[in-house]
Every structure is written in structure tokens, then in C-alpha cells.
Scaffold this active site. Structure first.
Site, short mmCIF file in Angstrom:
data_model
loop_
_atom_site.label_atom_id
_atom_site.label_comp_id
_atom_site.label_asym_id
_atom_site.label_seq_id
_atom_site.Cartn_x
_atom_site.Cartn_y
_atom_site.Cartn_z
N SER A 119 106.24 37.50 28.10
CA SER A 119 105.82 36.13 27.78
C SER A 119 106.42 35.09 28.72
O SER A 119 105.90 33.99 28.85
CB SER A 119 106.20 35.78 26.35
OG SER A 119 107.57 36.00 26.14
N ASP B 186 113.87 28.44 19.36
CA ASP B 186 113.49 29.31 20.48
C ASP B 186 114.25 28.84 21.72
O ASP B 186 113.93 27.81 22.32
CB ASP B 186 111.97 29.21 20.69
CG ASP B 186 111.49 30.03 21.89
OD1 ASP B 186 112.33 30.54 22.67
OD2 ASP B 186 110.26 30.16 22.05
N HIS C 120 111.99 30.85 25.62
CA HIS C 120 110.86 30.34 26.39
C HIS C 120 111.18 28.93 26.89
O HIS C 120 112.24 28.39 26.58
CB HIS C 120 109.60 30.36 25.52
CG HIS C 120 109.25 31.73 25.04
ND1 HIS C 120 109.62 32.21 23.80
CD2 HIS C 120 108.60 32.74 25.65
CE1 HIS C 120 109.21 33.47 23.68
NE2 HIS C 120 108.59 33.82 24.78
#
Ligand SMILES: *[C@@H]1O[C@H](CO)[C@@H](O)[C@H](O)[C@H]1NC(C)=O
Ligand SMILES: *[C@@H]1O[C@H](CO)[C@@H](O)[C@H](O)[C@H]1NC(C)=O
Ligand SMILES: *[C@@H]1O[C@H](CO)[C@@H](O)[C@H](O)[C@H]1NC(C)=O
Ligand SMILES: *[C@@H]1O[C@H](CO)[C@@H](O)[C@H](O)[C@H]1NC(C)=O
Ligand SMILES: *[C@@H]1O[C@H](CO)[C@@H](O)[C@H](O)[C@H]1NC(C)=O
Ligand SMILES: *[C@@H]1O[C@H](CO)[C@@H](O)[C@H](O)[C@H]1NC(C)=O
Ligand SMILES: *[C@@H]1O[C@H](CO)[C@@H](O)[C@H](O)[C@H]1NC(C)=O
Length: 431
Positions: free
Chosen positions: A146, A395, A398
Site C-alpha cells: 500500500s 495510522d 501511510h
């Protein structure tokens, strides 16, 4: 999972092809000149003492001893620059579906305004038209997890800003299982992302159903994925986060075979096995005369605030400032795995296969404030205890867009044009 983007329907304007090629040619010439100028070393251009105090020179590492005429693009510092950055607006790029931090309520947007300034030269200005020209009739594929998907999204946002968005004819976008394809039609340029979280085959390969908690990796098999990018012209790989665990369940044989062998293998040995399979595939299948290879080093995470002098138990949640320690490394980067990458890539080089390393790890280390934390799309509704403690679901892995991956793409851009620029430079100098 075929998905159509809003704004792809309708749309009348297509530009005449003559006008297009004239525009493209002009753009190319202008870019060439700009590149030639920005690439000249900046000997005299040290920051003034005023600027130094304003930009805090410690947001980066001290340059290594450099060789004559060589600029290490990865050695530099972050400079606040809200004039040139962000390179595009979050609202104007419809491809950012998850890391839309502004949309999900982030108030401090300064993470969008940092420019990477190498110590010994400037990065060339990102010119999307020039890159589209360079990619004419070509395929550029980002392969990995990702994080590289995020870099692909950034690249598409950077490109899309120069393509007339009201035209169905000008670009297409489709999503099929592990593969996402953006195509700039006037250029027949294809910019793709292929999901292969461990590069080699695994039980985590399903793009929806990740199986992240119990990975089993078929460490000697890569063909299932590689067939989707074997004829690409530019390949950009990453491979890190899915391997970041003390050990990995490795499978020899195939998933359904009765005599398959399963074994727990310690890190970084298992990672080395996977990377070796990948490198052997490249050695045998890639034609170096028409394929350019890149590897993006590990993307650091910011899950332990004590790494940068914060409180134990905290993470990147509510961080708004960069890390100011010089030559900073946090526990989110695994240097043993970095050594594996180095070894594998050096071995390949010895066998005649060149992979250019985009060594973004340390420069991204300083950017603890640039993760989405709680400002991103959530796939499952949050539980009450999570909502009560936002840090628990932040998070810190990312990156928000626009943001840090745009800089990775500027570095990729600089490398793609690297061989092309010096010729122009000497032409300018000869005048
Ligand atoms: C900034 O530089 C100018 C001229 O170089 C000088 O006059 C001024 O005092 C400096 N300001 C600060 C805050 O250092
Ligand atoms: C850029 O930042 C400076 C200093 O923080 C601020 O004064 C200025 O208004 C900002 N400009 C823009 C375009 O946001
Ligand atoms: C369009 O690009 C693809 C690569 O993505 C290439 O295989 C094909 O030959 C190109 N088409 C033309 C007409 O050049
Ligand atoms: C989607 O991918 C599958 C598996 O790779 C393939 O069989 C199928 O033809 C693809 N569909 C389209 C529309 O490209
Ligand atoms: C996830 O792992 C389980 C157990 O190994 C397996 O049965 C299942 O097929 C895997 N899912 C996918 C999509 O590979
Ligand atoms: C590699 O590509 C070049 C240029 O397209 C071609 O001439 C050469 O035959 C290819 N080499 C192999 C081994 O396929
Ligand atoms: C990336 O750069 C770091 C220094 O910041 C260095 O230690 C590491 O070996 C480099 N990695 C690779 C794969 O070249």
C-alpha cells in the site's frame, strides 16, 4: 471491482492533435531548458543566515563526503515552502480515496508545504508534460504494497493536473483485482499499480481479503505476479512492511499440494529469500536495454514517540512538527533489512543488472507529522473504546496526500531524467 471515477462521463472537449503536438513540443523544449538550469550545481546558493534561522537546518542529515560533480539527492533538508507546495490540491485529485487527511478533518495542513532540498543541487521541477512525453507508448508500473500504491496515487495526481479532466477521451482509469491502470490517452502512456504486498506469492495477495494476521509466503514463487508487469518499461518496486515481523511462515511447494513444506523462518533470512527470488526473476526476464528498474527503500513508520523524545506509549497522533534531530533513525526502520536490500542489489549489479535505489527512508524519517493518524477513511466502523482513545487507531504508517510521496516522485522524476539532462546541460554551456 471495475470502478469508474466521477467526472469520467460526459466531457466534450478533445484537443486537436496538431495543436496537441505543438503544445507538447513547446512544453518539452521549455522543460528541457528548465531542467538544464535547475540541474546546474548551486555553489554560491547557501541559505542566508536569515533563511537558516527560519527553516531550521536540522530537518535533514549532514551530507556525506561527495565525489566531484556528483549530487546525492537524498542528502539534504526539509524547507518550508508554502509558495510552491503542495504541487496539487487534495480536492482536485479524485484518485486519493483513503489518505485524504484534509477531507477527514485534519486542521493543520502544513504537512503539505515541505520541500526536499538536497545539499548540493536542486531537484528538477516536476513537469508532468515532460514526463508524459517521456512515457509516450510506455508502461510504468509501481509494484508492491500500500505504500507504493500511495506513491502511484501521488504520481497520478501529479500527472492528472495537466490533463484536461473534462475529457473522457483524454484519460482512462480502471481497477481490476490487483491491478489499477491510469492511462493518458493522447500519449498512450500507462501508469499502473500492481498489488503484491510481499512481491513473491503469498496468502495475502488478495487485494480485498488481505489475511494480514497470518501470512504464509511462497518464497520461491513470483511468476503469478510477474506476468502482470513483465513487459513494463519502467518498474518501481517496494518491499518492506509485510515482512516486518520476527519470523515468517514459509511454504515450499504450492498452497494446495499435499507434500508442501511449511516452516517458520526468522528475519531477515526469510526476507532475503524473497528478495533473492525477485532479483533472480529480474536477472533472467528483464531486458536492460529497454527497461528501467527502481527500488524504493522502506517507508518509515512513527509508532513510538519515545524514538524522537516523546512520551512512551504515544505515536504520531497530533504531531504537527518535523523531527529535528540530526541523522535521525527511528525504530520504524529496520536496518538489517536495509542491509539485505543493499546486498541483493549489489549482487545484481555485479551480474549486470542495474537497479536504481530511491533511498527515501531517512528523509521520510523526519516527517512524523505527515501521516494520516486518525484523519483517513476507515473501512470498519470504529469501536467505542477506539473512539475514546484516538491514539489506538492512528495510522502512523501511510502518508497524507499531497505530502511525502510527492517528494518520492520528484526524486523518481529526477532519476528518470538524469541520463537525459547532462547532454542538454553541455549544450547550454557550449553556447
Ligand atoms: C536578515 O538579513 C538582513 C540583510 O541580510 C538583515 O538586515 C536583518 O537584520 C536580518 N534579520 C534577521 C532576523 O536576522
Ligand atoms: C505562507 O506562510 C507564511 C508564514 O507562515 C504566511 O505568512 C503566508 O501567509 C503563507 N502563504 C500562503 C500562500 O499560505
Ligand atoms: C501503446 O502503449 C503500449 C504500452 O503501454 C504499447 O505496447 C503499444 O505499442 C502502444 N501503441 C502504439 C500505437 O504505439
Ligand atoms: C481482470 O483480471 C482477471 C485476472 O487477471 C482477468 O482474467 C480479466 O480478464 C480482467 N478483466 C478485465 C476487464 O481486464
Ligand atoms: C487466508 O489464509 C487462510 C489460511 O491460510 C486461507 O485458507 C485463505 O485461503 C487465505 N485467503 C486468501 C485470499 O489467500
Ligand atoms: C533487448 O532489447 C533490445 C532493444 O529493444 C533488442 O535489440 C535486444 O535483442 C533485446 N535483447 C534480448 C536478449 O531480448
Ligand atoms: C540508504 O541510505 C542510508 C543512509 O541514509 C544508508 O545507510 C543505506 O545503506 C542506504 N540504503 C541502500 C539500499 O542503499
Amino acid at each position: 471491482m471495475a470502478k469508474k471515477l466521477p467526472g469520467e462521463q460526459g466531457g466534450a472537449a478533445t484537443w486537436g492533435s496538431i495543436r496537441w503536438s505543438f503544445h507538447s513540443l513547446m512544453a518539452l523544449l521549455i522543460t528541457a531548458l528548465m531542467l538544464a538550469v535547475t540541474y546546474l550545481p548551486r555553489k554560491a546558493e547557501m541559505p542566508s543566515s536569515n533563511e537558516t534561522s527560519r527553516v531550521a537546518p536540522k530537518y535533514g542529515r549532514v551530507g556525506r563526503a561527495r565525489q566531484e560533480g556528483e549530487c546525492d539527492l537524498f542528502s539534504g533538508r526539509w524547507v518550508y515552502d508554502n509558495v510552491s507546495y503542495p504541487l496539487y490540491k487534495e480536492k482536485e485529485c479524485q484518485f486519493i480515496s483513503e489518505m485524504t487527511c484534509e477531507k477527514y478533518g485534519r486542521k493543520d495542513l502544513s504537512y503539505q508545504n515541505w520541500r526536499w532540498q538536497p545539499h548540493d543541487c536542486d531537484l528538477p521541477r516536476f513537469n508532468a508534460i515532460a514526463l508524459l512525453e517521456r512515457l509516450r507508448n510506455k508502461r510504468m508500473v509501481f509494484v508492491g504494497d500500500s505504500l507504493i500504491r500511495g506513491q502511484w496515487v501521488s504520481m497520478v495526481c501529479l500527472m492528472d493536473s495537466v490533463i484536461p479532466s473534462d475529457s473522457l477521451k483524454s484519460r482512462t482509469y480502471y481497477h481490476n483485482a490487483s491491478r489499477v491502470v491510469f492511462k493518458a490517452k493522447e500519449y498512450n502512456a500507462s501508469i499502473e499499480s500492481y498489488w503484491a504486498p510481499l512481491l513473491v506469492e503469498s496468502n495475502c495477495d488478495d487485494p480485498i481479503n488481505h489475511n494480514a494476521s497470518d501470512p504464509i509466503v511462497r518464497v520461491q514463487a513470483i511468476e503469478k505476479h510477474a506476468q502482470h508487469w513483465s513487459d513494463a518499461d519502467i518498474l518501481v518496486f517496494d518491499n518492506y512492511l509485510w515482512w516486518r515481523r520476527p519470523q515468517m511462515k514459509v511454504l515450499w511447494g504450492s498452497f494446495k499440494s499435499p507434500d508442501a513444506i511449511y516452516k517458520e523462518v526468522k528475519m531477515p533470512r526469510a526476507y532475503e529469500m524473497g528478495m533473492t527470488t525477485w532479483s533472480q526473476w529480474l536477472e533472467i526476464h528483464v531486458n536492460q536495454s529497454n527497461t528501467e528498474l527502481f527500488f524504493v527503500t522502506m517507508s518509515p513508520t512513527h509508532e513510538r514517540a519515545e524514538d524522537w523524545g516523546g512520551f512512551t506509549g504515544q505515536n504520531c497522533y497530533q504531531e504537527t512538527e518535523l523531527i529535528t534531530k540530526e541523522d535521525y533513525w527511528g525504530s520504524g526502520s529496520n536496518l538489517a533489512m536495509m542491509r539485505v536490500v543493499e546486498t541483493v542489489i549489489n549482487d545484481l549489479r555485479a551480474r549486470g543488472v542495474t537497479i536504481q535505489v530511491l533511498n527515501i527512508t531517512q528523509l521520510s524519517e523526519y516527517r512524523k507529522e505527515a501521516h494520516p493518524a486518525i484523519h483517513r477513511k476507515q473501512y470498519r466502523p470504529l469501536k467505542e473504546e477506539q473512539l475514546a482513545n484516538p491514539m489506538s487507531y492512528a495510522d502512523c504508517m501511510h502518508w497524507c496526500l499531497p505530502g511525502v510521496p510527492d517528494v518520492w516522485n520528484e526524486l523518481l522524476y529526477a532519476h528518470i531524467f538524469k541520463n537525459w539532462v547532462p547532454k542538454l546541460e553541455s549544450r547550454v554551456e557550449n553556447k
